[in-house]
Design a protein around this motif. Structure first.
Motif, PDB file in Angstrom:
ATOM      1  N   GLU A 110       6.792  -1.723   7.440  1.00 26.19           N
ATOM      2  CA  GLU A 110       6.214  -0.417   7.764  1.00 26.19           C
ATOM      3  C   GLU A 110       4.695  -0.508   7.918  1.00 26.19           C
ATOM      4  OE1 GLU A 110       9.381   2.650   5.610  1.00 26.19           O
ATOM      5  OE2 GLU A 110       7.751   1.772   4.430  1.00 26.19           O
ATOM      6  N   THR A 111       4.077  -1.253   7.021  1.00 22.93           N
ATOM      7  CA  THR A 111       2.621  -1.426   7.082  1.00 22.93           C
ATOM      8  C   THR A 111       2.214  -2.110   8.378  1.00 22.93           C
ATOM      9  OG1 THR A 111       2.550  -1.610   4.670  1.00 22.93           O
ATOM     10  CG2 THR A 111       0.622  -2.385   5.882  1.00 22.93           C
ATOM     11  N   ARG A 130      -1.644  11.751  10.568  1.00 28.21           N
ATOM     12  CA  ARG A 130      -0.375  12.204   9.969  1.00 28.21           C
ATOM     13  C   ARG A 130       0.754  12.195  11.005  1.00 28.21           C
ATOM     14  NH1 ARG A 130      -3.637  16.122   7.356  1.00 28.21           N
ATOM     15  NH2 ARG A 130      -2.917  17.778   8.736  1.00 28.21           N
ATOM     16  N   LEU A 131       0.446  12.645  12.221  1.00 26.15           N
ATOM     17  CA  LEU A 131       1.464  12.716  13.278  1.00 26.15           C
ATOM     18  C   LEU A 131       1.972  11.326  13.648  1.00 26.15           C
ATOM     19  CD1 LEU A 131       2.850  14.730  15.246  1.00 26.15           C
ATOM     20  CD2 LEU A 131       0.967  14.328  16.832  1.00 26.15           C
ATOM     21  N   LEU A 132       1.050  10.388  13.813  1.00 28.86           N
ATOM     22  CA  LEU A 132       1.419   9.029  14.218  1.00 28.86           C
ATOM     23  C   LEU A 132       2.239   8.345  13.137  1.00 28.86           C
ATOM     24  CD1 LEU A 132       1.181   6.665  16.208  1.00 28.86           C
ATOM     25  CD2 LEU A 132      -0.958   6.032  15.079  1.00 28.86           C
ATOM     26  N   ILE A 133       1.745   8.377  11.907  1.00 32.48           N
ATOM     27  CA  ILE A 133       2.436   7.658  10.834  1.00 32.48           C
ATOM     28  C   ILE A 133       3.738   8.368  10.475  1.00 32.48           C
ATOM     29  CG2 ILE A 133       2.249   6.989   8.406  1.00 32.48           C
ATOM     30  CD1 ILE A 133      -0.755   6.410   8.988  1.00 32.48           C
ATOM     31  N   GLY A 134       3.720   9.696  10.466  1.00 30.95           N
ATOM     32  CA  GLY A 134       4.968  10.424  10.226  1.00 30.95           C
ATOM     33  C   GLY A 134       6.011  10.122  11.282  1.00 30.95           C
ATOM     34  N   GLY A 135       5.583  10.075  12.541  1.00 34.00           N
ATOM     35  CA  GLY A 135       6.517   9.767  13.627  1.00 34.00           C
ATOM     36  C   GLY A 135       7.095   8.372  13.506  1.00 34.00           C
ATOM     37  N   LEU A 136       6.268   7.417  13.150  1.00 34.28           N
ATOM     38  CA  LEU A 136       6.739   6.033  12.994  1.00 34.28           C
ATOM     39  C   LEU A 136       7.759   5.912  11.870  1.00 34.28           C
ATOM     40  CD1 LEU A 136       3.344   4.127  13.318  1.00 34.28           C
ATOM     41  CD2 LEU A 136       5.247   4.012  14.936  1.00 34.28           C
ATOM     42  N   LEU A 137       7.578   6.705  10.818  1.00 32.21           N
ATOM     43  CA  LEU A 137       8.441   6.598   9.628  1.00 32.21           C
ATOM     44  C   LEU A 137       9.555   7.642   9.602  1.00 32.21           C
ATOM     45  CD1 LEU A 137       5.729   5.934   6.882  1.00 32.21           C
ATOM     46  CD2 LEU A 137       7.025   4.269   8.232  1.00 32.21           C
ATOM     47  N   GLY A 138       9.591   8.498  10.628  1.00 33.49           N
ATOM     48  CA  GLY A 138      10.618   9.539  10.665  1.00 33.49           C
ATOM     49  C   GLY A 138      10.402  10.627   9.635  1.00 33.49           C
ATOM     50  N   LEU A 139       9.134  10.932   9.350  1.00 35.61           N
ATOM     51  CA  LEU A 139       8.804  11.944   8.345  1.00 35.61           C
ATOM     52  C   LEU A 139       8.142  13.153   8.998  1.00 35.61           C
ATOM     53  CD1 LEU A 139       7.139   9.574   5.699  1.00 35.61           C
ATOM     54  CD2 LEU A 139       9.507  10.401   5.700  1.00 35.61           C
ATOM     55  N   SER A 140       8.399  14.334   8.470  1.00 33.33           N
ATOM     56  CA  SER A 140       7.709  15.534   8.939  1.00 33.33           C
ATOM     57  C   SER A 140       6.271  15.523   8.419  1.00 33.33           C
ATOM     58  CB  SER A 140       8.418  16.789   8.440  1.00 33.33           C
ATOM     59  OG  SER A 140       8.247  16.909   7.037  1.00 33.33           O
ATOM     60  N   THR A 183       0.837  -1.199   0.000  1.00 36.03           N
ATOM     61  CA  THR A 183       0.000   0.000   0.000  1.00 36.03           C
ATOM     62  C   THR A 183       0.873   1.251   0.000  1.00 36.03           C
ATOM     63  OG1 THR A 183      -1.885   1.064   1.085  1.00 36.03           O
ATOM     64  CG2 THR A 183      -0.175   0.210   2.526  1.00 36.03           C
ATOM     65  N   THR A 184       0.233   2.405  -0.185  1.00 35.22           N
ATOM     66  CA  THR A 184       0.981   3.657  -0.214  1.00 35.22           C
ATOM     67  C   THR A 184       0.815   4.408   1.101  1.00 35.22           C
ATOM     68  OG1 THR A 184      -0.865   4.937  -1.087  1.00 35.22           O
ATOM     69  CG2 THR A 184       0.609   3.878  -2.699  1.00 35.22           C
ATOM     70  N   LEU A 185       1.693   5.371   1.311  1.00 32.76           N
ATOM     71  CA  LEU A 185       1.624   6.226   2.492  1.00 32.76           C
ATOM     72  C   LEU A 185       0.278   6.952   2.544  1.00 32.76           C
ATOM     73  CD1 LEU A 185       2.918   7.674   4.933  1.00 32.76           C
ATOM     74  CD2 LEU A 185       4.041   9.225   3.313  1.00 32.76           C
ATOM     75  N   GLY A 186      -0.152   7.474   1.418  1.00 37.79           N
ATOM     76  CA  GLY A 186      -1.412   8.212   1.375  1.00 37.79           C
ATOM     77  C   GLY A 186      -2.603   7.356   1.778  1.00 37.79           C
ATOM     78  N   LEU A 187      -2.630   6.114   1.302  1.00 36.37           N
ATOM     79  CA  LEU A 187      -3.726   5.213   1.659  1.00 36.37           C
ATOM     80  C   LEU A 187      -3.679   4.847   3.133  1.00 36.37           C
ATOM     81  CD1 LEU A 187      -3.829   2.860  -1.468  1.00 36.37           C
ATOM     82  CD2 LEU A 187      -5.578   4.517  -0.763  1.00 36.37           C
ATOM     83  N   ALA A 188      -2.491   4.651   3.656  1.00 34.30           N
ATOM     84  CA  ALA A 188      -2.348   4.300   5.069  1.00 34.30           C
ATOM     85  C   ALA A 188      -2.844   5.441   5.963  1.00 34.30           C
ATOM     86  CB  ALA A 188      -0.891   3.979   5.393  1.00 34.30           C
ATOM     87  N   VAL A 189      -2.497   6.673   5.592  1.00 39.76           N
ATOM     88  CA  VAL A 189      -2.944   7.839   6.362  1.00 39.76           C
ATOM     89  C   VAL A 189      -4.465   7.978   6.271  1.00 39.76           C
ATOM     90  CG1 VAL A 189      -2.861  10.360   6.528  1.00 39.76           C
ATOM     91  CG2 VAL A 189      -0.746   9.072   6.151  1.00 39.76           C
TER      92      VAL A 189
END
Length: 287
Positions: free
Chosen positions: A54-55, A28-38, A2-8
């Protein structure tokens, strides 16, 4: 895959269906934090393909949030006053309102440093070390002690100090308020437990079930910690020292009276972002 957008989008939908406020921001905060993304990278990187690992990690984290575990507890850290602080089982999650205590005390720390060349700070019930470490960050000439009854909290505060390069200026001491403290301090600060015992069962599950009870429960009237601090603080404060405490929204008069009765003068009362009383600053009276 899956993609980041779909997961969010999926996380947002599930949070929203569960009645969680701010579902889009939290996803966005949770998934960004898990993946080290702003947040921006999460926003613009929707086409990014996620690995199975990651999924899986995201799925487990989403389940934890649906059980009302706060996002920052799941991630294991939270930003406070420009610092990324580790949080642990027995530490209170540092909140933005507590930054007001830091900002209220900074002018006093800087004045003492200007007068004396240094300052000694004591943070009672330090938890993550948030308050004292923020003051040390802004005042390189200051030294600080963080005290707590929890070994877990002291280990977390010590690790936070090390990560921030402050180990040489910070010391963790296990102490029930002043019991194991010696010497005098220019600044004493505390965000003590101040919630009435009978109110705790009605708190949001994020607080009631995940913040440590010892950091919340202020006794039958919510004032036990203030009585303990006020009773002894005069013996540990330098003559020109200052003490600052965080309070509950309805505790300004009662906490002021406790400190006044112990020989202190209120010099500043500061409101929080919601316009509630939040911080009281005292000096000790001298004969």
């Amino acid at each position: 895959m899956t993609t980041l957008g779909l997961a969010v989008a999926d996380a947002r939908s599930r949070f929203s269906a569960a009645g969680l406020p701010d579902a889009a921001i939290e996803a966005r905060l949770l998934i960004g934090g898990l993946l080290g993304l702003s947040s921006t990278e999460v926003f613009t990187g929707g086409d990014r393909l996620l690995t199975e690992e990651e999924t899986s990690r995201i799925s487990k984290a989403v389940e934890r949030r649906l059980k009302r575990e706060p996002v920052h507890r799941i991630l294991g850290s939270r930003e406070f006053h420009g610092m990324e602080l580790l949080i642990s089982k027995e530490t209170l999650e540092p909140r933005p309102d507590t930054e007001i205590l830091v900002d209220s005390m900074l002018a006093h720390v800087r004045q003492i440093v200007a007068d004396k060349g240094s300052a000694r700070i004591l943070d009672l019930g330090t938890g993550t070390g948030a308050i004292v470490l923020a003051l040390l960050k802004e005042s390189p000439e200051a030294q600080g002690i963080g005290s707590d009854i929890s070994e877990d909290a002291l280990l977390t505060a010590t690790e936070n100090a090390a990560r921030l390069g402050m180990s040489e200026r910070f010391q963790a001491i296990r102490s029930d308020w002043f019991d194991a403290i010696s010497g005098r301090f220019d600044i004493i600060v505390s965000n003590p437990p101040y919630i009435r015992s009978d109110v705790i069962p009605a708190l949001d599950p994020e607080v009631r079930d995940f913040d440590p009870l010892a950091a919340l429960d202020g006794g039958p009237d919510g004032l036990e910690a203030y009585r303990a601090i006020a009773a002894s603080a005069g013996d540990f404060l330098e003559k020109d020292g200052v003490i600052g405490v965080e309070i509950g929204f309805d505790q300004k008069e009662t906490v002021s009276a406790i400190f006044r009765g112990a020989g202190f003068t209120l010099v500043e009362a500061v409101r929080d972002y919601g316009d509630n009383d939040r911080v009281l600053v005292f000096t000790v009276n001298h004969p």
